[in-house]
Structures are given as structure tokens and as C-alpha cells.
Design an enzyme around this catalytic site. Sequence first.
Site, PDB file in Angstrom:
ATOM      1  N   ASN A 157      11.767 -24.512 -24.403  1.00 30.65           N
ATOM      2  CA  ASN A 157      10.733 -25.140 -23.584  1.00 30.65           C
ATOM      3  C   ASN A 157      11.075 -26.578 -23.235  1.00 30.65           C
ATOM      4  O   ASN A 157      10.814 -27.038 -22.119  1.00 30.65           O
ATOM      5  CB  ASN A 157       9.386 -25.078 -24.302  1.00 30.65           C
ATOM      6  CG  ASN A 157       8.769 -23.692 -24.269  1.00 30.65           C
ATOM      7  OD1 ASN A 157       9.052 -22.900 -23.381  1.00 30.65           O
ATOM      8  ND2 ASN A 157       7.926 -23.399 -25.250  1.00 30.65           N
ATOM      9  N   GLU A 213       1.170 -22.865 -25.671  1.00 30.54           N
ATOM     10  CA  GLU A 213       1.644 -23.932 -24.804  1.00 30.54           C
ATOM     11  C   GLU A 213       3.164 -23.996 -24.743  1.00 30.54           C
ATOM     12  O   GLU A 213       3.853 -23.773 -25.741  1.00 30.54           O
ATOM     13  CB  GLU A 213       1.094 -25.278 -25.270  1.00 30.54           C
ATOM     14  CG  GLU A 213      -0.420 -25.374 -25.267  1.00 30.54           C
ATOM     15  CD  GLU A 213      -1.020 -25.280 -23.876  1.00 30.54           C
ATOM     16  OE1 GLU A 213      -0.296 -25.508 -22.888  1.00 30.54           O
ATOM     17  OE2 GLU A 213      -2.223 -24.980 -23.779  1.00 30.54           O
ATOM     18  N   CYS A 214       3.661 -24.353 -23.560  1.00 29.05           N
ATOM     19  CA  CYS A 214       5.111 -24.493 -23.382  1.00 29.05           C
ATOM     20  C   CYS A 214       5.582 -25.900 -23.709  1.00 29.05           C
ATOM     21  O   CYS A 214       6.786 -26.152 -23.739  1.00 29.05           O
ATOM     22  CB  CYS A 214       5.497 -24.139 -21.948  1.00 29.05           C
ATOM     23  SG  CYS A 214       4.909 -25.332 -20.717  1.00 29.05           S
ATOM     24  N   GLY A 215       4.659 -26.814 -23.932  1.00 31.48           N
ATOM     25  CA  GLY A 215       5.022 -28.184 -24.269  1.00 31.48           C
ATOM     26  C   GLY A 215       4.682 -29.185 -23.188  1.00 31.48           C
ATOM     27  O   GLY A 215       4.497 -30.373 -23.469  1.00 31.48           O
ATOM     28  N   ILE A 216       4.600 -28.739 -21.938  1.00 28.38           N
ATOM     29  CA  ILE A 216       4.307 -29.667 -20.843  1.00 28.38           C
ATOM     30  C   ILE A 216       2.992 -30.395 -21.078  1.00 28.38           C
ATOM     31  O   ILE A 216       2.902 -31.613 -20.893  1.00 28.38           O
ATOM     32  CB  ILE A 216       4.287 -28.924 -19.494  1.00 28.38           C
ATOM     33  CG1 ILE A 216       5.719 -28.579 -19.065  1.00 28.38           C
ATOM     34  CG2 ILE A 216       3.590 -29.753 -18.418  1.00 28.38           C
ATOM     35  CD1 ILE A 216       5.812 -27.767 -17.790  1.00 28.38           C
TER      36      ILE A 216
END
Length: 241
Positions: A128, A234-237
Amino acid sequence: MTALPATSIAAPSLDDLDALNAHLETLRADERVAWALQHGPQQAALSSSFGAQSAVTLHLLTQQRPDIPVILIDTGYLFPETYRFADALTERLSLNLQVYRPLVSRAWMEARHGRLWEQGMVGIDQYNNLRKVEPMRRALDELNVGTWFTGLRRSQSGGRAQTPIVQKRGDRYKISPIADWTDRDVWQYLQAHALPYHPLWEQGYVSIGDFHTTRRWEPGMREEDTRFFGLKRECGIHEDI
């Protein structure tokens, strides 16, 4: 709409943000957008995954600022349907689409690291960061974004349940004008404006990211269970930026 003075967002304290969010909670989504476009720092931009319900924020924002930059992170692993959906909405809404990609190709990444998404949480987080977080951070910096619009909604997952309408992330303001919308609100907006869901919606995909870490919803699953093998949502963004 009752607008707060521009100075309220120019250098807010935590107390100011609390009061501001309380005020914005009383407004409609289009009024929140209008307020943020008027009082938020320039440049404004909208990030979009062109996911299941992305047409809502794309339409909502471009009704008021047709040329707003729309940031799409092309990881190289999106569904073919997502690319076609992005093309269709870009043409229909005349989007100012800004596509950002990772610095390393998918083939080179896999040669170096293997299939990171199959390597547990550590691998998923590394994946990610390489393919989503870094390109988004670069996009926001290169476009000099001061007001960042997103389509985050509280009902999407437990981790998003407390999403404020406006928050400060570093020197940037992050605006989620439909944070309080339900799935029904989304459906009603799409119907009212004859806007489409993502093509995979009808096949049972309720949250759509990369093809290798997205699965169809099945009875008994939460929406967040359809992403990253149920390990995370969540992908981290929206955590790291």
C-alpha cells in the site's frame, strides 16, 4: 447558507475545528462543498478511487467547480471495469483527471519483493505504501493541494465512524462533505442525477480496490471484510496522509 469568515479556517485552533465541524454538520453536502471552496486554502482537489459509489462526489464537486483536479491513483492492479468506469465518468462529467502512478512498475516491484499482498499485514502495508500512499502524497504535493476533498463516509467501516467533515492534516485541510451520508442517501443522489454505480456493484462488489485484494460481499460479511482478506479496511491513504 451561513458562511463562517475566511479567517476561521486560515489558522484554526482545535476549538475552532470543533466549532467549524458542528456548523458544517448543519449544512447540506452541496453547502459544505461551497463553503470549503470559498474559504479553504487553494488549490482544491478531489481524490477518487472510481469505486462503487464514486460518481456522487465527482458530480457533487464538478457541479460547483467543473475544472477541479480529480486525482486517481493507478496502482497497475485496478479492475478492467474500473479503468472503463473512469473513462466513462471522465467523458460524461468532463473531469480534469490527474492520474498518478507508483514510481516502480508492477513487474519490477514483484521482481524485487514478490507478491507483497500475499505476505500478511507487513507485506500489505508495504504494498500500500509503494502503490498508493507514495503516489497520493506526491500528487497532493505536486498539485499544491491545500483543500483535499474525499468521499469518505462514516457508515463505510468502523474505522471511518468518527470521520469529521473537516480535519487538518499537516498544512492541508481534508474535507469529507458526505461523511454523514448513508447508503440510502448515496442511492437517492445517484438516482436523482441518473448517475451509475461502478459496473461491479451489480456483481456483489460493495468496496472496490485492486483486483487481488477485493472480494464480493457475501451474507454475514461487513463491508470492510471484502478488502485485504479481511485483515484491514484502509489502504493507508486516509491514515498516513
